[in-house]
Design an enzyme around this catalytic site. Structure first.
Site, PDB file in Angstrom:
ATOM      1  CB  VAL A  67      44.402  33.885  42.858  1.00 23.09           C
ATOM      2  CG1 VAL A  67      43.116  33.231  43.309  1.00 23.09           C
ATOM      3  CG2 VAL A  67      44.540  35.306  43.384  1.00 23.09           C
ATOM      4  CE1 TYR A  89      40.085  46.695  43.202  1.00 22.57           C
ATOM      5  CE2 TYR A  89      38.746  48.390  42.156  1.00 22.57           C
ATOM      6  CZ  TYR A  89      38.848  47.162  42.790  1.00 22.57           C
ATOM      7  OH  TYR A  89      37.727  46.394  42.992  1.00 22.57           O
TER       8      TYR A  89
HETATM    9  P1  NAD Z   1      36.296  40.764  50.045  1.00 25.25           P
HETATM   10  O1  NAD Z   1      37.499  41.470  50.524  1.00 25.25           O
HETATM   11  O2  NAD Z   1      35.111  40.630  50.948  1.00 25.25           O
HETATM   12  O3  NAD Z   1      36.665  39.296  49.514  1.00 25.25           O
HETATM   13  C1  NAD Z   1      37.799  39.069  48.730  1.00 25.25           C
HETATM   14  C2  NAD Z   1      38.291  37.663  49.017  1.00 25.25           C
HETATM   15  O4  NAD Z   1      39.461  37.438  48.202  1.00 25.25           O
HETATM   16  C3  NAD Z   1      38.719  37.460  50.482  1.00 25.25           C
HETATM   17  O5  NAD Z   1      38.126  36.286  50.998  1.00 25.25           O
HETATM   18  C4  NAD Z   1      40.228  37.330  50.392  1.00 25.25           C
HETATM   19  O6  NAD Z   1      40.792  36.457  51.380  1.00 25.25           O
HETATM   20  C5  NAD Z   1      40.389  36.748  48.994  1.00 25.25           C
HETATM   21  N1  NAD Z   1      41.750  36.951  48.479  1.00 25.25           N
HETATM   22  C6  NAD Z   1      42.487  38.086  48.483  1.00 25.25           C
HETATM   23  N2  NAD Z   1      43.707  37.844  47.970  1.00 25.25           N
HETATM   24  C7  NAD Z   1      43.734  36.531  47.625  1.00 25.25           C
HETATM   25  C8  NAD Z   1      44.704  35.684  47.048  1.00 25.25           C
HETATM   26  N3  NAD Z   1      45.936  36.130  46.733  1.00 25.25           N
HETATM   27  N4  NAD Z   1      44.386  34.390  46.824  1.00 25.25           N
HETATM   28  C9  NAD Z   1      43.155  33.916  47.149  1.00 25.25           C
HETATM   29  N5  NAD Z   1      42.204  34.654  47.719  1.00 25.25           N
HETATM   30  C10 NAD Z   1      42.494  35.953  47.948  1.00 25.25           C
HETATM   31  O7  NAD Z   1      35.885  41.503  48.676  1.00 25.25           O
HETATM   32  P2  NAD Z   1      34.511  41.537  47.829  1.00 25.25           P
HETATM   33  O8  NAD Z   1      33.865  42.849  48.074  1.00 25.25           O
HETATM   34  O9  NAD Z   1      33.728  40.309  48.031  1.00 25.25           O
HETATM   35  O10 NAD Z   1      35.135  41.586  46.351  1.00 25.25           O
HETATM   36  C11 NAD Z   1      35.088  40.475  45.465  1.00 25.25           C
HETATM   37  C12 NAD Z   1      35.570  40.931  44.082  1.00 25.25           C
HETATM   38  O11 NAD Z   1      34.714  41.982  43.595  1.00 25.25           O
HETATM   39  C13 NAD Z   1      36.984  41.490  44.056  1.00 25.25           C
HETATM   40  O12 NAD Z   1      37.628  41.088  42.872  1.00 25.25           O
HETATM   41  C14 NAD Z   1      36.771  42.988  44.059  1.00 25.25           C
HETATM   42  O13 NAD Z   1      37.843  43.696  43.491  1.00 25.25           O
HETATM   43  C15 NAD Z   1      35.498  43.116  43.250  1.00 25.25           C
HETATM   44  N6  NAD Z   1      34.719  44.325  43.522  1.00 25.25           N
HETATM   45  C16 NAD Z   1      34.390  44.691  44.796  1.00 25.25           C
HETATM   46  C17 NAD Z   1      33.643  45.849  45.022  1.00 25.25           C
HETATM   47  C18 NAD Z   1      33.253  46.301  46.410  1.00 25.25           C
HETATM   48  O14 NAD Z   1      32.907  47.487  46.562  1.00 25.25           O
HETATM   49  N7  NAD Z   1      33.244  45.458  47.413  1.00 25.25           N
HETATM   50  C19 NAD Z   1      33.217  46.619  43.920  1.00 25.25           C
HETATM   51  C20 NAD Z   1      33.572  46.216  42.650  1.00 25.25           C
HETATM   52  C21 NAD Z   1      34.314  45.061  42.460  1.00 25.25           C
END
Ligand code: NAD
Length: 251
Positions: A64, A156
């Site tokens: 991305v 973040y």
């Molecule tokens: P995760 O780490 O399980 O999944 C994130 C995905 O993004 C992974 O598959 C990774 O390969 C992909 N990714 C990372 N960098 C990338 C790049 N440069 N290009 C394409 N893909 C890329 O995380 P999640 O928990 O499913 O989080 C999803 C979203 O929700 C994120 O934006 C995260 O910041 C947000 N979020 C997560 C939490 C939490 O506690 N898990 C809480 C609030 C918000």
């Protein structure tokens, strides 16, 4: 079927909430779900799961942060028709950083979490406008885009706060094209692949004390919030921030 006939692209769809969202979109009758991620093996597994459940899905390798990748991904989507739903979900955590003011970490966090969403909106909305039938963009922010935490790299919070405001700017700019732009703000969820302190059981137990529902969220609970914003059920909702945090930021 809540997404019948709609073409959707989900970034970061190989894991966590992105994978749950892609699977749910497949079950809800999407015409095609583009599962976009850096992780080809894990992403292909999600595609197979969607197909086995009767849905339609295609893997796209997409970093991305790279505009050339976005152009290629959007070209691939365009070959199937207009884009109806874009979920900018890919992200990295700031909770593994020891130095909460490390400059390289700031640049990485801003590149993936903020620039990644900006590029997705730039190229995804252009295709939606070309299609002329409106669309829905859902950007994954976090409660970290609303309030600060003492144990996460400041990048973040800054990147997730940027997502919150890019979303509102997008809603203001693209309403006339019937393109809605909303943000989703998960709270304590299963840890990200890149989590550090937020994966630590002691830190999670401490956080849970401030969550009125008294438990962490599940990935499907966020996926259903995203589904609402993706579907026509939310046809008058744009520029909104949907908090899915068990009440964490309500108290
Ligand atoms: P995760 O780490 O399980 O999944 C994130 C995905 O993004 C992974 O598959 C990774 O390969 C992909 N990714 C990372 N960098 C990338 C790049 N440069 N290009 C394409 N893909 C890329 O995380 P999640 O928990 O499913 O989080 C999803 C979203 O929700 C994120 O934006 C995260 O910041 C947000 N979020 C997560 C939490 C939490 O506690 N898990 C809480 C609030 C918000």
């Amino acid at each position: 079927m809540r997404l019948q006939g709609k073409v959707a692209l989900v970034t970061g769809a190989a894991s966590g909430m992105g994978a749950a969202t892609a699977r749910l979109f497949g079950r809800e009758g999407a015409k095609e779900v583009f599962v976009a991620d850096l992780l080809e093996t894990e992403g292909s597994v999600v595609v197979e799961e969607i197909r086995k459940a009767g849905g339609k899905a295609t893997f796209l390798r997409l970093d991305v942060t790279k505009e050339t990748d976005w152009k290629a991904a959007i070209d691939a989507v365009e070959a199937t028709g207009p884009l109806d739903v874009l979920v900018n979900n890919a992200g990295i955590s700031g909770s593994a950083e020891q130095d909460l003011y490390d400059t390289d970490a700031w640049n990485r966090l801003m590149a993936v979490n903020a620039t990644g969403v900006f590029l997705g909106m730039k190229h995804g909305i252009a295709l939606m406008k070309k299609g002329g039938r409106g669309g829905s963009v859902i950007n994954l922010s976090s409660i970290s885009g609303i309030v600060g935490q003492g144990y996460i790299h400041v990048g973040y919070n800054a990147s997730k706060g940027a997502v919150r405001l890019i979303t509102k700017a997008g809603a203001a700019q693209h309403g006339p094209d019937r393109i809605r732009v909303n943000s989703v703000h998960p709270g304590l969820m299963p840890p990200m692949r890149t989590s550090g302190r937020t994966a630590d059981p002691a830190q999670r137990a401490k956080t849970l004390k401030g969550v009125p529902l008294g438990r962490a969220g599940e990935v499907d609970e966020v996926a259903y919030a995203i589904l609402f914003l993706a579907s026509d059920e939310s046809s008058y909702v744009t520029g909104a921030e949907l908090v899915v945090d068990g009440g964490w930021t309500a108290v």
